[in-house]
Design an enzyme around this catalytic site. Structure first.
Site, PDB file in Angstrom:
ATOM      1  N   LYS A   1       0.850  -1.181   0.000  1.00  0.00           N
ATOM      2  CA  LYS A   1       0.000   0.000   0.000  1.00  0.00           C
ATOM      3  C   LYS A   1       0.886   1.231   0.000  1.00  0.00           C
ATOM      4  CE  LYS A   1      -3.439   2.484   2.759  1.00  0.00           C
ATOM      5  NZ  LYS A   1      -4.237   2.487   4.015  1.00  0.00           N
TER       6      LYS A   1
ATOM      7  N   LYS B   1       4.678   8.214   1.393  1.00  0.00           N
ATOM      8  CA  LYS B   1       4.936   7.589   0.104  1.00  0.00           C
ATOM      9  C   LYS B   1       6.364   7.036   0.031  1.00  0.00           C
ATOM     10  CE  LYS B   1       4.387   8.555  -4.853  1.00  0.00           C
ATOM     11  NZ  LYS B   1       4.056   9.595  -5.866  1.00  0.00           N
ATOM     12  N   SER B   2       6.535   5.980  -0.744  1.00  0.00           N
ATOM     13  CA  SER B   2       7.842   5.353  -1.002  1.00  0.00           C
ATOM     14  C   SER B   2       8.488   4.794   0.260  1.00  0.00           C
ATOM     15  CB  SER B   2       8.794   6.352  -1.681  1.00  0.00           C
ATOM     16  OG  SER B   2       8.243   6.839  -2.891  1.00  0.00           O
ATOM     17  N   ARG B   3       7.682   4.499   1.262  1.00  0.00           N
ATOM     18  CA  ARG B   3       8.166   3.945   2.528  1.00  0.00           C
ATOM     19  C   ARG B   3       9.074   4.911   3.289  1.00  0.00           C
ATOM     20  NH1 ARG B   3       4.424   1.231   1.512  1.00  0.00           N
ATOM     21  NH2 ARG B   3       4.207  -1.026   1.736  1.00  0.00           N
ATOM     22  N   LEU B   4       9.051   6.180   2.939  1.00  0.00           N
ATOM     23  CA  LEU B   4       9.821   7.181   3.679  1.00  0.00           C
ATOM     24  C   LEU B   4       8.917   7.793   4.746  1.00  0.00           C
ATOM     25  CD1 LEU B   4      11.751   8.845   0.713  1.00  0.00           C
ATOM     26  CD2 LEU B   4      12.500   7.018   2.262  1.00  0.00           C
TER      27      LEU B   4
END
Length: 211
Positions: free
Chosen positions: A9, A188-191
């Site tokens: 997700k 977003k982007s696992r950051l």
């Protein structure tokens, strides 16, 4: 067929910055909890409680927050339950709220103590009658033969106490006094955004952790 490893997700609902967050973690928690309530999330007051027994094995269960202030986070339960026994031997515990729809997690660590008898009495008296009877009927965490045991116990105590069951001596509140908080906001982007508050000489120090 969907493979579990492929479930992903993208978290894009909000952000958590140092400028926009409160310097006091209790205020930040209050804001997020009320936002979860206003969003009408399912059981926004549910939190996972983690304790560790004398055998050093951790265990978790979901409990409901019933109050919070500068003194800590409060919930109520059976003192003779597994969590009660583990807290009696090791008062350090952790709590976690996971508000999935808001892509937020709050983690709280600290030492746990029982609330006063007066606080426990007042909360117990505010509970629905069947909940008060249930506190007497259930030998929480003990092995029972069948559900019929609970039903029989409930009938027995309902007949004994009628409309006014007193608080059982084995039932009451706990308060976790935080010495660390962490607020996690999915990004977003696992950051992801992670802000930790730790107690240092009586003052809260806020710092960012790598996701």
């Amino acid at each position: 067929m969907t493979h579990i490893a492929d479930l992903r997700k993208s978290y894009e609902r909000a952000e958590l910055s140092e400028d926009a967050s409160h310097p006091d973690p209790l205020q930040q928690f209050d804001q997020w909890l009320h936002e979860a309530i206003r969003a009408e999330l399912p059981e926004p007051n549910a939190m996972t409680l983690a304790t560790v027994g004398s055998d050093l094995r951790p265990s978790t269960r979901v409990v409901l927050i019933k109050g919070y202030d500068a003194r800590g986070i409060v919930w109520y339960t059976n003192y003779d339950s597994r969590k009660g026994r583990e807290l009696a031997g090791n008062p350090y515990a952790a709590l976690q709220f996971h508000w999935v729809e808001l892509e937020r997690v709050v983690r709280i660590e600290g030492v746990v103590e029982k609330v006063s008898a007066e606080e426990s009495d007042a909360y117990f008296a505010s509970r629905p009658l069947d909940h008060r009877i249930g506190a007497w009927a259930s030998p929480q965490s003990q092995v029972i033969e069948s559900r019929a045991v609970l039903v029989a116990n409930a009938a027995k105590y309902a007949a004994q106490f009628l409309m006014n069951p007193p608080r059982p001596p084995h039932w009451g509140g706990y308060r976790l006094k935080p010495d660390a908080w962490e607020f996690w906001q999915g990004r977003k982007s696992r950051l992801h955004d992670r802000l930790r508050y730790r107690l240092d000489n009586g003052q809260w120090v806020r710092e960012r952790l790598a996701p």
